[in-house]
Design an enzyme around this catalytic site. Structure first.
Site, PDB file in Angstrom:
ATOM      1  N   PHE A 171       0.806  -1.220   0.000  1.00 42.93           N
ATOM      2  CA  PHE A 171       0.000   0.000   0.000  1.00 42.93           C
ATOM      3  C   PHE A 171       0.837   1.268   0.000  1.00 42.93           C
ATOM      4  CE2 PHE A 171       0.968  -0.045   4.525  1.00 42.93           C
ATOM      5  CZ  PHE A 171       1.104   1.312   4.800  1.00 42.93           C
ATOM      6  N   ARG A 199      -5.783  -1.817  -0.536  1.00 45.25           N
ATOM      7  CA  ARG A 199      -6.051  -0.619   0.266  1.00 45.25           C
ATOM      8  C   ARG A 199      -5.936   0.667  -0.543  1.00 45.25           C
ATOM      9  NH1 ARG A 199      -2.011  -2.067   5.070  1.00 45.25           N
ATOM     10  NH2 ARG A 199      -2.258  -4.295   4.894  1.00 45.25           N
ATOM     11  N   CYS A 303       9.468   2.030   3.128  1.00 46.77           N
ATOM     12  CA  CYS A 303      10.348   0.902   3.465  1.00 46.77           C
ATOM     13  C   CYS A 303      11.768   1.396   3.683  1.00 46.77           C
ATOM     14  CB  CYS A 303      10.331  -0.128   2.356  1.00 46.77           C
ATOM     15  SG  CYS A 303      11.049   0.490   0.842  1.00 46.77           S
TER      16      CYS A 303
END
Ligand code: NAD
Length: 519
Positions: A171, A199, A303
């Site tokens: 997402f 999502r 990330c």
């Protein structure tokens, strides 16, 4: 009256049964050049994370729809693999222009569905666009090697597409990560099925429209939706030759083992806990500003977010100033002027983040800045907001250190020496990104050599490689050998054929058959 359906293993989103009277917009499937509504009864509710308003219902595609998408891609491959590389190059050129022209529309969808600020959402699109720009060089990128190996004999290599490939996206970068996947897959001659995150699939739907406009033929790019059932289909369907996955450890390890057990090539980029190592000789102003952006940008849902900082020696004295600067960041809806942090993706993500903050306090960390229950304008009261949070005196055994928080929480540790800091980073199970801040070339060199992390920054907090390089990873942050985009990406989407050919100038001179290996 929503009935929760069981979605095996998926903790954060559940499907609802949609009744006929509901007028909520739905997200369509895109197969064989057609956008159409799924016949499913299972839908994921997608709510604006800043307000909880229902934006759209995302279908769990039915088994028949998934099969249809895979068959379509298989059929389209028969002709697409024969398309000229120049045709594919031209389509990539058209696509990059269209993405640039539609950047605001894409970013608007991202801010609405994912929550990140509007300027940051444009960055999400731009970093994906750069992969398309790189794919415009596909004729050069696909070139093989050739060598005359003996008299009248040549050996050469050809890079051939695999067939149907699949992409499963997370997402947090609804445009960039699908753009790591489908442009290279298509430019190398494959056809594909992309499953965006349930999502926030809106950006991928716009990209599919743009790809069609750019000239991608019917069936070459298909978009399917859903949760675990769709993932299982992609892992099991025999037509699918490779899977590109980016997301959490749990899903990635599962997809890697299920996909590879079925003989597929799988690349999986997983979770992260990225450390910034701060040396006392670093430029303080640059370092503190970079740390703030990298820890709290996108509300920590990157990330490559620098979520962990290790202050070496006297650098720990900078911590109070870092806290003061963090207090100035503005937490509000992503479309608001001057917004620095938007909401987290779901109420559950917010709850988990707050729980990890509390676990740090309970385990003995010092709460230097508490972002729980931040002040936001009235219309965002129901949003999933957590403000910048800083935990000091964190120890490597604490849960706030061992678990990826994926929220705006900076955990701070200290080390006496550079060696201690390097050991700490290398002992962490993850190896996605890291950065050192220093003014010493020798320190930077030692760090880059000894650190076991995929992406390393020197005075660069989020060193995401540009697409002429590859996005890599190390240890717990990756499964599979071939990385995303760059040369490695081309390898992932192709197989190498090696041809050795002999064309004699003269008539064959051999007098008898040779049965021994030539010496
Ligand atoms: P996620 O794993 O929940 O979802 C990713 C995809 O997997 C989605 O399409 C989802 O539908 C599917 N999925 C989710 N749970 C599944 C399950 N149990 N079984 C099968 N499929 C499942 O990840 P997310 O929350 O969307 O994304 C955040 C995570 O992604 C973070 O851990 C972040 O570090 C990671 N991430 C890594 C990189 C990288 O390059 N290393 C980049 C971006 C995000």
């Amino acid at each position: 009256t929503c009935t929760l359906a069981s979605v095996r293993g998926m903790s954060l989103t559940a499907t609802v049964e949609r009744t006929k009277s509901q007028k909520t917009p739905t997200t369509q499937l895109y197969v064989n050049g057609e956008f159409f509504e799924s016949q499913t009864k299972q839908w994921f509710e997608l709510r604006n994370p800043a307000t909880q308003e229902l934006v759209t219902l995302v279908p769990q595609a039915t088994p028949e729809e998934l099969k249809h998408a895979s068959r379509t891609a298989e059929e389209a491959f028969k002709t697409w693999k024969q398309s000229s590389v120049l045709t594919r190059q031209r389509i990539m050129m058209n696509l990059q222009l269209l993405i640039r022209d539609n950047m605001d529309e894409l970013a608007k969808s991202i801010t609405t569905e994912q929550g990140k600020t509007f300027p940051d959402a444009k960055g999400d699109v731009l970093r994906g666009l750069q992969v398309v720009e790189n794919a415009c060089g596909i004729p050069s990128l696909l070139m093989g090697e050739k060598l005359p190996v003996a008299r009248d004999m040549d050996t050469f290599t050809i890079r051939e597409p695999l067939g149907v490939v699949a992409g499963i996206a997370p997402f947090n970068f609804p445009a960039m990560i699908p753009l790591w996947m489908f442009p290279l897959a298509i430019a190398t001659g494959n056809t594909c099925l992309i499953k965006p995150s349930e999502r926030d699939p809106g950006a991928m739907m716009i990209l599919a429209k743009l790809a069609e406009e750019a000239g991608v033929p019917k069936g070459v790019l298909n978009v399917v939706h859903g949760g675990v059932d769709t993932v299982n289909f992609l892992c099991d369907d025999p037509a699918i030759r490779a899977i590109s996955f980016v997301g959490s450890d749990r899903a990635g390890k599962y997809i890697f083992s299920r996909g590879t057990a079925n003989g597929k090539r799988v690349q999986a980029n997983l979770g992260a806990k990225n450390h910034g190592v701060i040396m006392p000789d670093a430029n303080k102003n640059h370092t503190l500003n970079q740390l703030l952006g990298a820890a709290f940008g996108a509300a920590g849902q990157r990330c490559m977010a620098l979520s962990t900082v290790v202050f070496v020696g006297k650098a720990r004295e900078w911590l109070p100033e870092l806290v003061e600067r963090a207090k100035t960041l503005k937490v509000t809806g992503g479309f608001e002027e001057g917004a620095d942090l938007g909401p987290l993706i779901t109420p559950q993500a917010k709850e988990r983040c707050e729980e990890l903050i509390q676990s740090g306090i309970d385990e003995g960390a010092t709460l230097l800045l508490d972002g729980r229950n931040p002040q936001v304008p009235e219309k965002y009261k129901a949003g999933n907001f957590v403000g910048p949070t800083i935990l000091g005196d964190v120890k490597p055994t604490m849960r706030c250190y061992t678990e990826e928080i994926f929220g705006p929480v900076l955990v701070c540790l200290s080390a006496d020496t550079l060696d201690d800091a390097i050991k700490m980073v290398n002992r962490n199970p993850y190896g996605n990104g890291t950065a050192i801040f220093t003014n010493s070339g020798a320190i930077a060199r030692k760090f880059t050599e000894e650190i076991d992390v995929g992406q390393v920054g020197v005075n660069v907090p989020i060193p995401v490689p540009l697409p002429m390089f590859s996005f890599t990873g190390s240890r717990g942050s990756i499964q599979g050998d071939l990385n995303f985009y760059g040369k490695s990406g081309i390898q992932f989407y192709t197989s190498t054929k090696t041809v050795t050919q002999l064309w004699r100038h003269e008539d064959a001179t051999e007098l008898e058959a040779a049965v021994n290996m030539p010496t």
